[in-house]
Design a protein around this motif. Structure first.
Motif, short mmCIF file in Angstrom:
data_model
loop_
_atom_site.label_atom_id
_atom_site.label_comp_id
_atom_site.label_asym_id
_atom_site.label_seq_id
_atom_site.Cartn_x
_atom_site.Cartn_y
_atom_site.Cartn_z
N GLY A 375 4.91 1.61 3.86
CA GLY A 375 5.69 2.82 3.60
C GLY A 375 5.56 3.29 2.16
O GLY A 375 5.02 4.37 1.90
N PRO A 376 6.01 2.47 1.19
CA PRO A 376 5.91 2.92 -0.21
C PRO A 376 4.56 2.65 -0.85
O PRO A 376 4.08 3.47 -1.64
CB PRO A 376 7.00 2.10 -0.91
CG PRO A 376 7.15 0.87 -0.08
CD PRO A 376 6.87 1.28 1.34
N ILE A 377 3.91 1.53 -0.53
CA ILE A 377 2.73 1.12 -1.28
C ILE A 377 1.54 2.04 -1.01
O ILE A 377 0.71 2.27 -1.89
CB ILE A 377 2.35 -0.34 -0.98
CG1 ILE A 377 3.56 -1.26 -1.15
CG2 ILE A 377 1.22 -0.79 -1.89
CD1 ILE A 377 4.22 -1.17 -2.50
N CYS A 378 1.44 2.56 0.20
CA CYS A 378 0.36 3.50 0.50
C CYS A 378 0.42 4.70 -0.44
O CYS A 378 -0.60 5.13 -1.00
CB CYS A 378 0.45 3.96 1.96
SG CYS A 378 -0.80 5.19 2.42
N TRP A 379 1.63 5.24 -0.65
CA TRP A 379 1.79 6.39 -1.54
C TRP A 379 1.51 6.01 -2.99
O TRP A 379 0.97 6.81 -3.76
CB TRP A 379 3.19 6.97 -1.41
CG TRP A 379 3.45 7.57 -0.07
CD1 TRP A 379 4.30 7.10 0.89
CD2 TRP A 379 2.84 8.75 0.48
NE1 TRP A 379 4.26 7.92 2.01
CE2 TRP A 379 3.38 8.94 1.78
CE3 TRP A 379 1.91 9.66 0.01
CZ2 TRP A 379 3.01 10.00 2.60
CZ3 TRP A 379 1.54 10.72 0.82
CH2 TRP A 379 2.08 10.88 2.10
N VAL A 380 1.89 4.79 -3.38
CA VAL A 380 1.60 4.32 -4.74
C VAL A 380 0.10 4.31 -4.97
O VAL A 380 -0.40 4.84 -5.97
CB VAL A 380 2.20 2.91 -4.96
CG1 VAL A 380 1.72 2.34 -6.31
CG2 VAL A 380 3.72 2.96 -4.94
N LEU A 381 -0.63 3.71 -4.04
CA LEU A 381 -2.08 3.60 -4.20
C LEU A 381 -2.76 4.97 -4.20
O LEU A 381 -3.67 5.22 -4.99
CB LEU A 381 -2.66 2.71 -3.09
CG LEU A 381 -2.42 1.21 -3.27
CD1 LEU A 381 -2.78 0.45 -2.00
CD2 LEU A 381 -3.21 0.67 -4.45
N ILE A 382 -2.33 5.85 -3.30
CA ILE A 382 -2.93 7.18 -3.25
C ILE A 382 -2.70 7.94 -4.55
O ILE A 382 -3.55 8.72 -4.99
CB ILE A 382 -2.36 7.97 -2.04
CG1 ILE A 382 -2.95 7.42 -0.74
CG2 ILE A 382 -2.67 9.46 -2.16
CD1 ILE A 382 -2.37 8.03 0.52
#
Length: 485
Positions: A375-382
């Motif tokens: 949920g959060p980490i995908c957006w962090v990496l992007i």
């Protein structure tokens, strides 16, 4: 000389930007309470079937894909701030239009196909706002945040998303609670959509008081403004060195999308696709219906959805507190394993036709695992893996891929469930396993690195690839060609 970061200022900017995430969650989850009413009011009355139902419920996702695609061009040309203002206005108009689509027809007679299309148009409008916000909010936060707390601050966007979902679960339940099904199907669903206008208006007003990101300003040769904002965020002692690093990476105003190789773009796309193919939004969009199918009454299903929303908030907070300590990859892999356990558990219970609290427990295991990881980490990496020169374009591609995958999964869910509920959940479980393998093999760790340091990873890779191509070319160069050279 001021040398310490201005924590209060950084948090204030993050909170304002994160309202875009809250509206993202609010807009995508508001349909969960209104879904059955829309089916009764429009789909059934028009004699349409499951495919039309799935397409209508997922219509906003078409706008999300559009918003994701155009986000790079708009945010690069008009700025991160102005793009978010546009998103806020789209949220506002969509909320009001979806609540009363008859406005254009000046009537409230029996629903027509034109009315259904108008409703879908307003939902698509809101989806464009979601697509813009989903791409630009993480970028905005990532570009203003110091490296040592960037993961935590960008993760707060995911907290805002699921908090928006939780808020709308309560709003939907409060509107439906104590009222007849007839009233909900005629009036109640309108209140659910209209309620989004309040946070949308607040978001639009607050955006007027935040600055543009220093990296965007530096990219557009507004160094004085960029330095002023960097100084206010990081303190005078480090602001100039940060600006110098930024200028070194944006000395060329823009780069071709594959100028750092194809691998980085593939990683961004696969991060987005896997985040959706594990099936999270099926659980979010169809939560009340899923719980009803497990034997819960309408009010009970709404309450169970709220319980799930609370679990989501708790485990997102865990991710926020640990992402800058444990790193991105360990959280993603752990979350993938938890999601696989949850989905295979639901599939097993469905196979043996066991319906009860055990099913709810496995759904909670799945959603909790997702919220503490993908949920959060995908957006962090992007927000942080792409170099400055291609960030706008690359994020747009990744986000568009995410919403396309979201639309595919959400719109096909009713038909997949009709074919086989067991195989549907097995599919999501398999995707969870594949997502863990993908992260382990392909995704770089970004913990503690500045955006400019992350760029150096891909710069080295680009130079290595360039050297390989040169050596291969030399290897196959004929003696005649060498002589000519």
């Amino acid at each position: 000389m001021k040398s310490k970061p201005n924590s209060l200022y950084i948090i204030s900017l993050t909170l304002v930007a994160a309202l875009g995430g809250l509206l993202f969650g609010y807009d995508t989850a508001v349909i969960s309470g209104a879904e059955k009413s829309i089916e009764a009011y429009m789909i059934t009355s028009l004699g349409l079937g499951p495919m039309a139902h799935g397409a209508t419920i997922s219509s906003a996702l078409i706008g999300c894909v559009i918003g994701g695609i155009i986000s790079g061009v708009i945010s690069s040309r008009f700025g991160r701030k102005n793009t978010l203002i546009a998103a806020a206005l789209l949220f506002l108009f969509s909320a009001l239009g979806s609540a009363y689509p008859e406005f254009l027809f000046f009537t409230k007679d029996n629903p027509t196909l034109g009315l259904l299309l108008t409703f879908n148009t307003y939902r698509i409008m809101g989806g464009i706002g979601v697509g813009l916000a989903s791409a630009v909010v993480p970028v905005y936060i990532g570009e203003i945040a110091p490296a040592n707390i960037r993961g935590r601050l960008v993760s707060f966007n995911q907290f805002a998303i699921i908090f928006g979902m939780l808020v709308v679960y309560f709003v939907n339940w409060g509107i439906a609670n104590g009222n007849t099904l007839e009233w909900i199907n005629d009036i109640g669903w309108r209140y659910m959509f209209a309620s989004e206008a309040i946070p949308a208006l607040i978001f639009a007003v607050l955006l007027l008081f935040v600055p543009e990101t220093p990296r965007y300003l530096a990219l557009n040769n507004q160094d004085d403004k960029a330095l002023a904002i960097l100084t206010k965020i990081n303190g005078e002692k480090v602001a100039k060195s940060i600006l110098s690093e930024i200028k070194q990476t944006v000395s060329i105003s823009s780069g071709k999308i594959f100028s750092y190789g194809k691998k980085i773009i593939v990683i961004g796309i696969l991060l987005s696709v896997f985040q959706q193919f594990v099936g999270i939004n099926v659980v979010l969009y169809y939560a009340p219906r899923i719980f009803e199918s497990l034997g819960a009454a309408k009010d009970a299903s709404m309450l169970q959805t709220i319980v799930m929303g609370l679990v989501n908030v708790i485990f997102t907070v865990i991710a926020i507190l640990s992402v800058d300590k444990l790193g991105r990859k360990p959280l993603l892999i752990t979350g993938s394993i938890g999601m696989a356990i949850g989905m295979f558990g639901v599939a097993g219970l469905a196979y043996y036709n066991i319906i009860g609290i055990s099913t709810l427990i496995f759904i909670i295991i799945f959603t909790a695992s997702f919220m503490m990881s993908w949920g959060p980490i995908c957006w962090v990496l992007i927000s942080e893996i792409f170099p400055n020169q291609i960030r706008g374009q690359a994020v747009a591609i990744a986000v568009a891929a995410q919403w396309a995958a979201n639309y595919f999964i959400s719109s096909t869910y009713p038909s997949m469930m009709e074919f086989s509920n067991v195989l549907t959940y097995v599919f999501y479980g398999v995707m969870s396993i594949l997502s863990a393998i993908f992260v382990w093999v392909m995704v770089p760790e970004t913990k503690g690195k500045s955006l400019e340091q992350m760029e150096s990873i891909w710069t080295v890779a680009k130079e290595v690839n360039s050297d390989k191509k040169s050596s291969e070319k030399a290897k196959f160069t004929s003696p005649e060609e060498v002589e000519v050279q």
